[in-house]
Design an enzyme around this catalytic site. Structure first.
Site, mmCIF file in Angstrom:
data_model
loop_
_atom_site.group_PDB
_atom_site.id
_atom_site.type_symbol
_atom_site.label_atom_id
_atom_site.label_comp_id
_atom_site.label_asym_id
_atom_site.label_seq_id
_atom_site.Cartn_x
_atom_site.Cartn_y
_atom_site.Cartn_z
ATOM 1 N N ASP A 1 0.943 -1.526 -0.030
ATOM 2 C CA ASP A 1 0.036 0.189 -0.328
ATOM 3 C C ASP A 1 1.396 1.514 -0.375
ATOM 4 O O ASP A 1 1.587 1.512 0.493
ATOM 5 C CB ASP A 1 -0.371 0.028 1.425
ATOM 6 C CG ASP A 1 -2.002 0.792 0.966
ATOM 7 O OD1 ASP A 1 -1.873 2.238 0.594
ATOM 8 O OD2 ASP A 1 -3.081 0.572 1.615
ATOM 9 N N LYS A 2 0.411 1.844 -0.674
ATOM 10 C CA LYS A 2 1.295 3.306 -0.578
ATOM 11 C C LYS A 2 0.826 4.715 0.509
ATOM 12 O O LYS A 2 1.166 5.273 0.624
ATOM 13 C CB LYS A 2 1.227 4.060 -2.131
ATOM 14 C CG LYS A 2 1.978 5.691 -2.230
ATOM 15 C CD LYS A 2 1.239 5.861 -3.730
ATOM 16 C CE LYS A 2 2.098 7.321 -3.680
ATOM 17 N NZ LYS A 2 1.409 8.042 -5.422
ATOM 18 N N THR B 1 -10.940 6.011 -5.952
ATOM 19 C CA THR B 1 -11.820 5.587 -5.997
ATOM 20 C C THR B 1 -12.903 6.848 -6.092
ATOM 21 O O THR B 1 -14.402 6.292 -5.834
ATOM 22 C CB THR B 1 -12.314 4.233 -5.044
ATOM 23 O OG1 THR B 1 -12.689 5.043 -4.091
ATOM 24 C CG2 THR B 1 -11.207 3.623 -5.709
ATOM 25 N N TYR C 1 -26.806 15.283 -3.483
ATOM 26 C CA TYR C 1 -26.856 15.958 -4.625
ATOM 27 C C TYR C 1 -28.146 15.798 -5.149
ATOM 28 O O TYR C 1 -29.167 14.860 -5.286
ATOM 29 C CB TYR C 1 -25.937 14.427 -5.385
ATOM 30 C CG TYR C 1 -25.187 14.815 -5.609
ATOM 31 C CD1 TYR C 1 -24.147 15.774 -5.799
ATOM 32 C CD2 TYR C 1 -23.794 13.769 -5.368
ATOM 33 C CE1 TYR C 1 -22.332 16.590 -5.750
ATOM 34 C CE2 TYR C 1 -22.441 13.788 -5.304
ATOM 35 C CZ TYR C 1 -21.807 15.569 -5.448
ATOM 36 O OH TYR C 1 -20.926 15.769 -5.398
ATOM 37 N N GLY D 1 -22.266 14.270 -14.597
ATOM 38 C CA GLY D 1 -22.546 13.305 -15.160
ATOM 39 C C GLY D 1 -22.442 12.071 -14.456
ATOM 40 O O GLY D 1 -21.909 11.443 -14.448
ATOM 41 N N ASN E 1 -22.485 -0.790 -5.492
ATOM 42 C CA ASN E 1 -21.382 0.123 -3.857
ATOM 43 C C ASN E 1 -21.371 -0.988 -2.731
ATOM 44 O O ASN E 1 -22.341 -1.557 -1.740
ATOM 45 C CB ASN E 1 -22.540 1.262 -3.309
ATOM 46 C CG ASN E 1 -22.331 2.481 -4.134
ATOM 47 O OD1 ASN E 1 -22.210 2.268 -6.008
ATOM 48 N ND2 ASN E 1 -22.590 3.782 -3.975
ATOM 49 N N ASN E 2 -20.021 -0.628 -2.078
ATOM 50 C CA ASN E 2 -19.982 -1.335 -0.963
ATOM 51 C C ASN E 2 -20.095 -0.691 0.406
ATOM 52 O O ASN E 2 -19.848 1.018 0.258
ATOM 53 C CB ASN E 2 -18.421 -1.907 -0.893
ATOM 54 C CG ASN E 2 -18.186 -3.254 -1.554
ATOM 55 O OD1 ASN E 2 -18.007 -4.113 -0.138
ATOM 56 N ND2 ASN E 2 -18.668 -3.360 -2.586
ATOM 57 N N TYR F 1 -13.299 8.982 -12.709
ATOM 58 C CA TYR F 1 -12.964 8.044 -12.199
ATOM 59 C C TYR F 1 -13.388 6.065 -12.905
ATOM 60 O O TYR F 1 -13.247 5.510 -12.548
ATOM 61 C CB TYR F 1 -14.186 7.859 -11.078
ATOM 62 C CG TYR F 1 -13.839 6.351 -10.282
ATOM 63 C CD1 TYR F 1 -12.909 5.417 -9.791
ATOM 64 C CD2 TYR F 1 -14.870 6.019 -9.763
ATOM 65 C CE1 TYR F 1 -12.973 4.588 -9.124
ATOM 66 C CE2 TYR F 1 -15.174 4.569 -9.099
ATOM 67 C CZ TYR F 1 -14.388 4.124 -9.123
ATOM 68 O OH TYR F 1 -14.351 2.529 -8.314
ATOM 69 N N THR G 1 -15.706 -2.281 -11.170
ATOM 70 C CA THR G 1 -16.556 -1.307 -9.929
ATOM 71 C C THR G 1 -17.789 -1.311 -11.371
ATOM 72 O O THR G 1 -17.635 -1.299 -13.338
ATOM 73 C CB THR G 1 -16.912 -0.085 -9.766
ATOM 74 O OG1 THR G 1 -17.277 0.815 -9.583
ATOM 75 C CG2 THR G 1 -15.775 1.030 -11.177
ATOM 76 N N ASP G 2 -19.107 -1.453 -11.222
ATOM 77 C CA ASP G 2 -20.062 -1.283 -12.166
ATOM 78 C C ASP G 2 -20.278 0.099 -12.493
ATOM 79 O O ASP G 2 -20.693 0.117 -13.701
ATOM 80 C CB ASP G 2 -21.130 -1.456 -10.841
ATOM 81 C CG ASP G 2 -22.099 -0.430 -9.532
ATOM 82 O OD1 ASP G 2 -20.585 0.533 -9.447
ATOM 83 O OD2 ASP G 2 -23.064 -0.294 -9.374
ATOM 84 N N GLU G 3 -19.406 1.393 -12.149
ATOM 85 C CA GLU G 3 -19.757 2.508 -13.010
ATOM 86 C C GLU G 3 -19.097 2.628 -13.922
ATOM 87 O O GLU G 3 -19.629 3.348 -14.775
ATOM 88 C CB GLU G 3 -18.586 2.907 -11.442
ATOM 89 C CG GLU G 3 -19.234 3.670 -10.523
ATOM 90 C CD GLU G 3 -19.344 5.088 -10.057
ATOM 91 O OE1 GLU G 3 -19.039 5.372 -10.641
ATOM 92 O OE2 GLU G 3 -19.147 4.581 -8.300
ATOM 93 N N LYS H 1 -11.169 3.102 -14.340
ATOM 94 C CA LYS H 1 -11.223 1.701 -13.858
ATOM 95 C C LYS H 1 -11.146 1.098 -15.116
ATOM 96 O O LYS H 1 -11.024 -0.041 -15.737
ATOM 97 C CB LYS H 1 -12.525 1.380 -13.371
ATOM 98 C CG LYS H 1 -11.823 2.049 -11.747
ATOM 99 C CD LYS H 1 -10.664 1.670 -11.189
ATOM 100 C CE LYS H 1 -11.394 0.449 -10.814
ATOM 101 N NZ LYS H 1 -9.735 -0.434 -10.309
#
Length: 322
Positions: A20-21, A70, A191, A259, A163-164, A134, A110-112, A138
Site C-alpha cells: 500500500d502506498k 476511487t 445531490y 455526469g 456500492n460497498n 474515475y 466497479t459497476d460504474e 477503471k
C-alpha cells in the site's frame, strides 16, 4: 482491510503481503489488531513503481488488486492521479504477473464502468460506458487486463462490485460521510433530487464473493458482484437519520454532480453459480455499520481532523455546490 481479515480468518495457513502506498485514505490503524499475525506483512510501496512491486512479490503466487483512486468527486476535480494509479498501476502489476509466473490475478473493478441503466441489470457482457473520470480510469484498467489475457494468456479475472459499505470505510464515501456528518451535527449534502439509485452490498458479503472468485473463478472472465439491494440515495439518508434520532431538516440539497449516473444494477448470476450469495439484508447491515461508526469515533475523527487534504477537499466540495 476487511478482505485481509476475511482471508486470514478463513485460511489460517495463508500468508498475505499488504502492499500500500498509504496515500490520504491509507490508514495502518485499519489493521492494527492483526499486525502481529505471523501470516501478515505490510510493505509500503506504489503499484506504479516496478522495482517496489517486484520486491514485494517475492514468494507471492496470487495478486488481488484493490489499489485505486476511487472517489468520483475527486476525479472530477483532478483526474490525473486516477489515470496514473488505475491504468498505469494496473499495467505495472500485469507486467509483473507476466515476468514472475504469478498463478492468479484478480482485478477489483466497479459497476460504474457500465455507466447508467434505466431498467434491467448490467451483465458481464454489457458494453462499457463510463461517465466520470474515475469510471473511465477503471474501465481503461479493465481493458488492459482483458488484453493481457487475450495477448499473453495471463491468469486474470475481473470483478465488478456494486456500492460497498461497512466498517473502516474512509469517510468521504456516501454512507460513512453522512453518518459521521450527522454525528458531528453537520448538514447532510444530497445531490440533486436524491433519487439516484445504487445497488448496495455489505463489505463482508463482497469479501466472500471475492474469495470465491479467487479460488473458483475462471480465467479471463468478468464477475459482477451485486447485493441485489437497490436504494435511492434519499432512502439511505432517511435510514441514517432515523437510526440516529435526527430529523430530515439535516438534509441539504446541493447542485448535482456533473455526469452523475442515475441508476446502477448488476446481474450477479455468474458468481452465484460458483456458490456465492449475499448473506446480509440491508437493514441489518446498515445498522451494524452505523453502530460501528458510533462506537469508533476516535478512528474517523482522527482521520477527518488529521488529514488536511480531506478538510481542504471537503471545503472545496461544499463551496462548489452551494
Amino acid at each position: 482491510s476487511n478482505f485481509i481479515r476475511h482471508i486470514l480468518r478463513s485460511y489460517p495457513d495463508y500468508s498475505i503481503v499488504n502492499f500500500d502506498k498509504l496515500t490520504y485514505a491509507g490508514n495502518l490503524d485499519n489493521l492494527k489488531d492483526i499486525e502481529e499475525n505471523a501470516g501478515y506483512q505490510f510493505v509500503k510501496g506504489d503499484i506504479c513503481d516496478p522495482d517496489a512491486v517486484g520486491q514485494a512479490l517475492q514468494g507471492v503466487d496470487a495478486i488481488v488488486n484493490f489499489a485505486a483512486e476511487t472517489h468520483v468527486d475527486r476525479s472530477i476535480v483532478s483526474a490525473g492521479s486516477f489515470v496514473q494509479t488505475d491504468v498505469m498501476g494496473t499495467y505495472v502489476l500485469l507486467e509483473a504477473v507476466k515476468r514472475r509466473n504469478i498463478k492468479r490475478y484478480i482485478q477489483i473493478s466497479t459497476d460504474e464502468v457500465y455507466g447508467s441503466i434505466g431498467s434491467g441489470k448490467f451483465t458481464d457482457e454489457s458494453p462499457l460506458s463510463p461517465n466520470s473520470p474515475y469510471a473511465a480510469s477503471k474501465a481503461s484498467g479493465d481493458l488492459v487486463v482483458r488484453s493481457y489475457f487475450k495477448t499473453y494468456g495471463l491468469p486474470v479475472i475481473i470483478t465488478r462490485s456494486s456500492n460497498n459499505f461497512g466498517p473502516y470505510q474512509y469517510p468521504e464515501k456516501f454512507i460513512p460521510f453522512f453518518v459521521t456528518n450527522a454525528l458531528e451535527g453537520k448538514k447532510l449534502p444530497l445531490y440533486g433530487d436524491g433519487k439516484n439509485v445504487r445497488d448496495w452490498i455489505y463489505v463482508e458479503d463482497n469479501c466472500r464473493a471475492l474469495d470465491v472468485v479467487l479460488h473458483k473463478g475462471r480465467e479471463g472472465e468478468v464477475y459482477n458482484i451485486g447485493g441485489g439491494c437497490e436504494k435511492q440515495n434519499l432512502e439511505i439518508v432517511k435510514v441514517i437519520l432515523k437510526d440516529l434520532g435526527l430529523g430530515e431538516d439535516m438534509v441539504q440539497y446541493v447542485k448535482d454532480r456533473p455526469g452523475h449516473d442515475r441508476r446502477y444494477a448488476l446481474d450477479s448470476s455468474k458468481v452465484e453459480k460458483l456458490g456465492w450469495k449475499p448473506s446480509y439484508d440491508f437493514d441489518t447491515a446498515v445498522q451494524k455499520t452505523i453502530a460501528w461508526y458510533k462506537d469508533n469515533q476516535l478512528w474517523w475523527k482522527k482521520t477527518k481532523d488529521k488529514q488536511a487534504e480531506f478538510k481542504s477537499f471537503e471545503k472545496e466540495w461544499y463551496t462548489s455546490r452551494m
